[in-house]
Structures are given as structure tokens and as C-alpha cells.
Design a protein around this motif. Sequence first.
Motif, PDB file in Angstrom:
ATOM      1  N   LEU A  47       0.790  -1.161   0.109  1.00  0.00           N
ATOM      2  CA  LEU A  47       0.033  -0.103   0.021  1.00  0.00           C
ATOM      3  C   LEU A  47       0.835   1.202   0.107  1.00  0.00           C
ATOM      4  O   LEU A  47       1.992   1.327   0.392  1.00  0.00           O
ATOM      5  CB  LEU A  47      -1.034  -0.121   1.101  1.00  0.00           C
ATOM      6  CG  LEU A  47      -1.920  -1.063   1.384  1.00  0.00           C
ATOM      7  CD1 LEU A  47      -2.936  -0.939   2.511  1.00  0.00           C
ATOM      8  CD2 LEU A  47      -2.950  -0.656  -0.014  1.00  0.00           C
ATOM      9  N   PRO A  48       0.246   2.549  -0.471  1.00  0.00           N
ATOM     10  CA  PRO A  48       0.958   3.597  -0.447  1.00  0.00           C
ATOM     11  C   PRO A  48       1.292   3.995   1.280  1.00  0.00           C
ATOM     12  O   PRO A  48       0.487   3.653   2.147  1.00  0.00           O
ATOM     13  CB  PRO A  48       0.020   4.747  -1.038  1.00  0.00           C
ATOM     14  CG  PRO A  48      -1.006   3.820  -1.515  1.00  0.00           C
ATOM     15  CD  PRO A  48      -0.902   2.455  -0.891  1.00  0.00           C
ATOM     16  N   THR A  98      -3.941   2.726   4.291  1.00  0.00           N
ATOM     17  CA  THR A  98      -2.564   2.221   4.962  1.00  0.00           C
ATOM     18  C   THR A  98      -2.721   2.521   6.397  1.00  0.00           C
ATOM     19  O   THR A  98      -2.371   1.886   7.265  1.00  0.00           O
ATOM     20  CB  THR A  98      -1.452   2.828   4.326  1.00  0.00           C
ATOM     21  OG1 THR A  98      -1.499   2.812   3.099  1.00  0.00           O
ATOM     22  CG2 THR A  98      -0.080   2.069   4.853  1.00  0.00           C
ATOM     23  N   GLN A  99      -2.951   3.965   6.991  1.00  0.00           N
ATOM     24  CA  GLN A  99      -3.020   4.231   8.325  1.00  0.00           C
ATOM     25  C   GLN A  99      -4.110   3.299   8.943  1.00  0.00           C
ATOM     26  O   GLN A  99      -4.058   2.812  10.049  1.00  0.00           O
ATOM     27  CB  GLN A  99      -3.268   5.655   8.308  1.00  0.00           C
ATOM     28  CG  GLN A  99      -2.297   6.599   7.811  1.00  0.00           C
ATOM     29  CD  GLN A  99      -2.748   8.000   8.071  1.00  0.00           C
ATOM     30  OE1 GLN A  99      -2.937   8.460   9.053  1.00  0.00           O
ATOM     31  NE2 GLN A  99      -2.561   8.812   6.883  1.00  0.00           N
ATOM     32  N   VAL A 100      -5.269   3.228   8.300  1.00  0.00           N
ATOM     33  CA  VAL A 100      -6.314   2.225   8.796  1.00  0.00           C
ATOM     34  C   VAL A 100      -5.773   1.017   9.323  1.00  0.00           C
ATOM     35  O   VAL A 100      -6.014   0.411  10.301  1.00  0.00           O
ATOM     36  CB  VAL A 100      -7.646   2.334   7.870  1.00  0.00           C
ATOM     37  CG1 VAL A 100      -8.640   1.029   8.345  1.00  0.00           C
ATOM     38  CG2 VAL A 100      -8.443   3.395   7.947  1.00  0.00           C
ATOM     39  N   ALA A 101      -5.213   0.489   8.346  1.00  0.00           N
ATOM     40  CA  ALA A 101      -4.500  -0.987   8.452  1.00  0.00           C
ATOM     41  C   ALA A 101      -3.660  -1.209   9.431  1.00  0.00           C
ATOM     42  O   ALA A 101      -3.438  -2.204  10.377  1.00  0.00           O
ATOM     43  CB  ALA A 101      -4.101  -1.585   7.150  1.00  0.00           C
ATOM     44  N   GLN A 102      -2.774  -0.098   9.577  1.00  0.00           N
ATOM     45  CA  GLN A 102      -1.810   0.114  10.614  1.00  0.00           C
ATOM     46  C   GLN A 102      -2.580   0.179  12.122  1.00  0.00           C
ATOM     47  O   GLN A 102      -2.212  -0.660  13.065  1.00  0.00           O
ATOM     48  CB  GLN A 102      -0.892   1.285  10.497  1.00  0.00           C
ATOM     49  CG  GLN A 102       0.155   0.854   9.360  1.00  0.00           C
ATOM     50  CD  GLN A 102       0.747   1.890   8.831  1.00  0.00           C
ATOM     51  OE1 GLN A 102       0.545   3.437   9.049  1.00  0.00           O
ATOM     52  NE2 GLN A 102       1.952   1.862   8.380  1.00  0.00           N
ATOM     53  N   LEU A 103      -3.537   1.062  12.175  1.00  0.00           N
ATOM     54  CA  LEU A 103      -4.173   1.280  13.437  1.00  0.00           C
ATOM     55  C   LEU A 103      -4.909  -0.011  13.877  1.00  0.00           C
ATOM     56  O   LEU A 103      -5.231  -0.377  14.921  1.00  0.00           O
ATOM     57  CB  LEU A 103      -5.180   2.491  13.485  1.00  0.00           C
ATOM     58  CG  LEU A 103      -4.563   3.869  13.162  1.00  0.00           C
ATOM     59  CD1 LEU A 103      -5.439   4.930  12.945  1.00  0.00           C
ATOM     60  CD2 LEU A 103      -3.871   4.301  14.589  1.00  0.00           C
ATOM     61  N   ALA A 118       9.093   6.578  -4.676  1.00  0.00           N
ATOM     62  CA  ALA A 118       7.694   6.356  -4.705  1.00  0.00           C
ATOM     63  C   ALA A 118       7.123   6.115  -3.453  1.00  0.00           C
ATOM     64  O   ALA A 118       7.796   5.595  -2.416  1.00  0.00           O
ATOM     65  CB  ALA A 118       7.815   4.908  -5.751  1.00  0.00           C
ATOM     66  N   ASP A 119       5.739   6.512  -3.448  1.00  0.00           N
ATOM     67  CA  ASP A 119       4.948   6.382  -2.178  1.00  0.00           C
ATOM     68  C   ASP A 119       4.532   5.140  -1.942  1.00  0.00           C
ATOM     69  O   ASP A 119       4.276   4.505  -0.626  1.00  0.00           O
ATOM     70  CB  ASP A 119       4.139   7.335  -2.166  1.00  0.00           C
ATOM     71  CG  ASP A 119       3.245   7.729  -0.827  1.00  0.00           C
ATOM     72  OD1 ASP A 119       4.325   7.826   0.246  1.00  0.00           O
ATOM     73  OD2 ASP A 119       2.113   7.513  -0.779  1.00  0.00           O
ATOM     74  N   LEU A 120       4.370   4.166  -2.842  1.00  0.00           N
ATOM     75  CA  LEU A 120       4.014   2.922  -2.838  1.00  0.00           C
ATOM     76  C   LEU A 120       5.017   2.134  -2.100  1.00  0.00           C
ATOM     77  O   LEU A 120       6.253   1.718  -2.938  1.00  0.00           O
ATOM     78  CB  LEU A 120       3.591   2.330  -4.258  1.00  0.00           C
ATOM     79  CG  LEU A 120       2.447   1.056  -4.212  1.00  0.00           C
ATOM     80  CD1 LEU A 120       1.384   1.137  -3.603  1.00  0.00           C
ATOM     81  CD2 LEU A 120       2.405   0.729  -5.730  1.00  0.00           C
ATOM     82  N   ASN A 121       4.792   1.277  -1.126  1.00  0.00           N
ATOM     83  CA  ASN A 121       5.751   0.474  -0.327  1.00  0.00           C
ATOM     84  C   ASN A 121       6.178  -0.516  -1.129  1.00  0.00           C
ATOM     85  O   ASN A 121       7.454  -0.569  -1.102  1.00  0.00           O
ATOM     86  CB  ASN A 121       4.904   0.010   0.646  1.00  0.00           C
ATOM     87  CG  ASN A 121       4.632   0.879   2.117  1.00  0.00           C
ATOM     88  OD1 ASN A 121       5.331   1.940   1.923  1.00  0.00           O
ATOM     89  ND2 ASN A 121       3.538   0.734   2.695  1.00  0.00           N
TER      90      ASN A 121
END
Length: 713
Positions: free
Chosen positions: A53-54, A60-65, A303-306
Motif C-alpha cells: 500500500l501507499p 494504510t493508516q487504517v490497516a496499521q491502526l 515512490a510512495d507505494l511501499n
Amino acid sequence: MQSAPNEPPGPASGSRRALPWAAIGAWVLLLLVAVPFAGKLEDVKRNTVVDYLPAGADSTQVAQLQEELPGGDTTDLVLVYHRDGGLTRADRGAAGAQVAEVAREHELVGRKAPRGIPSKDGTTVMYPVALTGLKDAKVRADAVREIRDGIAERPEGLSVRVGGPGALAADSQEVFASTDGTLMIATAAVVAVLLILTYRSPFLWLIPLGVVGVAAMAAMGVVYGLVEGFDLVVTGMSSSIMTVLVFGAGTDYALLIVSRYREELRRHRAPYDAMRQALRGCGPAVLASSGTVAAGLLCLLAADLNSSSGLGPVGAVGVVCALAAMMTLLPAVLVLLGRRVFWPLIPVYGSEPRARRGLFEAMGTSARRRPGVVLLGGTALLGALALGVLALPGNLKQTDTFTDKPESVVATETLARAYPGAGSQPISVLAHTARADQVLERARGTEGVANATRGRSGGGWTEIDVFAKGAPQSAEETATLHALRSGLDRVEGAGALVGGPSAQQLDLEDTNTRDRMLVIPLVLIAVLLILAALLRSLVAPLVLVVAVVAVWGAAMGLGGLVFEPVFGFAGTDPGLPLLSFVFLVALGVDYGIFLMHRMREEALRGAGVEEAAVTALRTTGGVIASAGVVLAATFAVLATLPLVMLVEMGFIVAVGVLLDTFLVRTYLVTSAGVLLKRWVWWPGALFRRASAPAGPVAAAGPRPEPAEPAVRG
């Protein structure tokens, strides 16, 4: 068999004898260290959602939280029970009992078995299940496998499948886990066949293949060290592409070095001297070639995409290891084995290769005779092919990422038919707990939302599951996502974030567009700078870069003509344009480097531009063609993997390399050089001293020592 007359049994001096053995010894020591670490690389690969994900996206922040909420990140599944003629009472009883058993054996959100949601037509019932307490991707995949095994027994005629985002992730994990070994074996087999056909020798092909295998093991060990030391992210995709890069680029460098070495063996009595001269001649081109590939890949760090930013250093490590092995280990082994390793086509000292009008000399002559027509016709052909991009299918949906449908995809398709116009997977919303009620109320009132429920809380955040009226990744659901993001932003102090699988796909598309706008110019600048330093010119690098960009456009156009009509792919991965551009520009310009560097060598010896262009094509055309076929074949191996993204990538790069090898380098670059004349070297020293075409010049390298008669043995 032939052997060189009076050839000394070994190098003339102790230092010459010691240097190859020292190089081999150094690589043996390196392998002793690298091999144990290479075997551990599989254990540190990461194929979680966040890794693809970016970095800065809401989803991405939702998945991490969600990983920090009680129970960690949930594994969302949907158990789908279906019978074509309609579910029976026995079917419903069996389904309820199995779901209750799943609830007893696994930790679920809510601590109890979920209620079934029947379809209106009575053919299907689905049970949304959210597992918690599973720490990593492997544990989650094992849990999905256990649930599938546990519900395998069912009444005859009843289909039971496990779908949902968690099952899709588990299926992806299984695919990536099986790719590395298959890819390594298939790539090695393809390279071996092509080397046998190229060298027509029962022994010679083993040496480049063995050396590139050593480079691959070294690269895996180095990457593992970077993971442990710098927390480098390595995914299944980046590992697969690194393998292809090591075999493809490494074999290309080997072909160029061996070809030049064979040429120099006819001019030098001792293999050591021949190899030294060969490395002096082609070494700068090989270094520049690897430099362009490594620099292009490292541009992906922006790139912002991981997954893209992680691929950059992983691929660069592979290329650097391939370069190191081919510039040190390969020459050492070849020098120690002597010229007899070329048997039965041994290059005898003092001999001349058979004089014949080769294919590439004929191509160069035709390009020289009518350069304007050739350049215009080739450009028109590339332009026509590039129009095929208009036929490219839309962005690939998450359920269409596999070439063979796994169980999770079949379950999703069953849900789409049984529950038309209804969302079967939640949109995840995270908000500060103090404002969660206001966010929940606003979500329920958002257009396109069917239902919203409050979930877990922890660490100051609360999870809200929102179900859209539209099917996953439909236009209706996308509109609902946009409405949620714009509406929830207005809840002051809530910090609301909208995520989930569909939001992730939306963020992927937006981020890939942003990454293309940033990374592509960086790649072009890096490649131009390296070419300018090598060729001491600005015009020649521009010609090469424009040519390879045209090849990329034509290859993408060919993809548009075959992806959907021939391969049946429902879309293209959003990251395909950027990654294929990086690979085709960085790898494709290699052949331009080989050609232009040899052309510059000839010009420095006094040849005119036209004569230098034809001579360069005649002497390097064969090895460039062999290298292009090998590189195209190694990337084509990606098409054997069960992931649409890798199949598309393999096709685009393979086709682009072949176009570059047999059309652009042979005809268009040569024609452009002939038309530009001395301006091709502007503003360097060659531009100032170049004049009208000179007569034929001697082949590259020092004049040979007096030839002695060959001896048959």
C-alpha cells in the motif's frame, strides 16, 4: 581439436596465476557467509496488505491502526454456503453447526458465532467472520487453511467456500510462497538452453550459468542482511523480480564479456592478456549498463507505494551482485580454463574469423544506404503500435489478480451473483473514540451506505464497519467511498480515516499516478547523466533515451492489443506502467550502450561516423541479439506464474526488449547516427575532430603478434 601453437601451459608470471585464484577464493569465502543467510530470506519476506500500500494513504493508516486495536488486525472472512436449486433445511443446519465450531476453535470479534445472512433467492447464506489475535501473515494463512479443512465435510450438492479479504490475502501468500523455487528453476533452464544455442559448446555454457547462480545466492544473502540491518521491506514480488534481474542482466554481461574475450584471444597468446584487454574494451560499457539499471531502480525509492519503493534497493542489489560476479569471478574462471573451454570452436591465436557478410552487417548497410526512410518507417511502426494503449483494459480489481481463480475469488463471485447490488465486505472507518458516535451517525446518513456498526475500541481509536449498497469495487461503492471521506472530514476533532480493501484499491490507483509523475523524470535524468558521462556527448544519450521511451510506448500498446482479447485479463495492474517503464528504460538502454560505446571506440580510431556505426553493428550485433533474447526469455518466465501483474510485466518487458534489440538498435539508432553524422557526438571532443567518413579501419584492439601455424590435436 585445435590448440594454440606453443601456448605456455599457464600465465607467464606468478601474479597472473595468483590473481584469478585470489578472485575465486574471495567468492568462495563470500558464498560461505552468504548461503546460510540466503536460505533465511524466505522467512523475512513480508506480504501483508500494508507492504503493498501507499505509505501515506488513509487506507494504510487504517490497516496499521487496526493492528493496535484489541485482538490486533482482524482477518475478515466470509463463509459462503450455496446450492443451485436452493438451500435445504439440512444445508442450513450443517452451516450453522460448522460456523459454531469455527467460533469455538478461533477467537472472533464479538466472542460468538455470527448470524447467517440469506440471499433473497434462497440459494446462498453467508456468515461474516472476523478473526482476532493472529499476529502475522503466516499465522493468518494457517488459520484460513484450518477453517477450510474444518468445513470440508458437507451435504452432497452443497458448496462451501471461504472468501473475504482475509482469505484473499491467504491465497496470495500461498502463491508467493511457491513462486521463488519455481521461478529460479525455470529461469535457469531457459538461460541454459539459450546459452547452449548461442555458444554451440558442450562446456562453455556451464560457466556463465554457474557464475550467475553464485551471483543470485550472493544477492539473496545481501538482501537478507539489509532486512536485518536496515529493516528493508522484501515482498514476494520484489524477490521474484530480483531473481529475473540477476539471471537476465548477469547473462547479458557474460555474453558481452565472453564475446569480446573470444575476439581478443585471436590477438593475444596468453588468455590473461586477452581477458585484460577484453575488460578494458567492454568494461566501461558493462559498468555503465549496470549503473543505469541500478540508478533507475533506486529512483523507485521516491515512490510512495511501499512495494515499489522496496523493489528499488532489492533489484539494485541483484544487479550489483551480477555485475561483481561477471567482472571478477567469470574472468578468473575463463582465464584458468584457457581457450580450450570454447571447444569445438576454439579461437586460435593469430587466426581470423571466417570472413562472411553477416546479418547485422547487412542491416547496417541497409540503414546506411537509406537512413531517412529507415528511421521514418521504424518510427511510424512504433507510433502505430503505441496506439494500442487506447485499448488497455481498466484497472485490475483485487479479485482479478490471479490467472487461476483460487477459492476466495470463487466465493466472491458467488456472493456477487447471490446478493446483487449489496456490499459483501465492510468499509473500515477509524475515528477518535470521543467522536465515534458523531462519525457513526454521519456514516449512516451518507448516500450509498446500507448499514454501519460500531466495533472495537482501543488506544483512543474506535473501529466502525460500514457496508455500502454497491458491490465491492463497483462504481456505486467508489462513489460511496468518496462521499464518506468528504463527509467524515467535516466531523471536527474525529480524525476519521476511511480504509478497507476497496479503499486500498482506490488509494493504489491515485498513488501510482503520483509516483509516475515523480519517478519517471528521475529515471530519465539518471540515465541521461550516466550516458553523457560514458559517451562524452549529449546528443547520443538523447537519441538512446528517446528510442527506448518509444519502445516502452510500443510495448504497452501491444499489451493493449492482447491482454483482454487474447489473455482474457479483466484489467491491468495500476503499477504496471511505472515498473515496466523503469525496467525497459534501464535495461533497454543497455544495448544502446553496447552499440554506442563500440561506435565511439571506432570513431576514436579515426573512422567516420557512418563507418563507425556499421562496424559497431557488425561487431556487436550478434552479442546484442543474443543478450536481448536471453533477457526477453528470462522476463517471459514471469508469465508462467499465477499472478496477472507478473504475467503482464513479463510480457511488456519481453516484447519491449525484442523490439529494442531487433528494430531500434539495429535500424533506428544506426540510421539516426548516420543522419546526424558528427553531430551525434556534440558537444564532446569527437564532435570537434570528426570529419567525413574515413575508409575501413582495423578491428578494435592492438595488432596481433605474428601468427604461427595452428596445430591439430
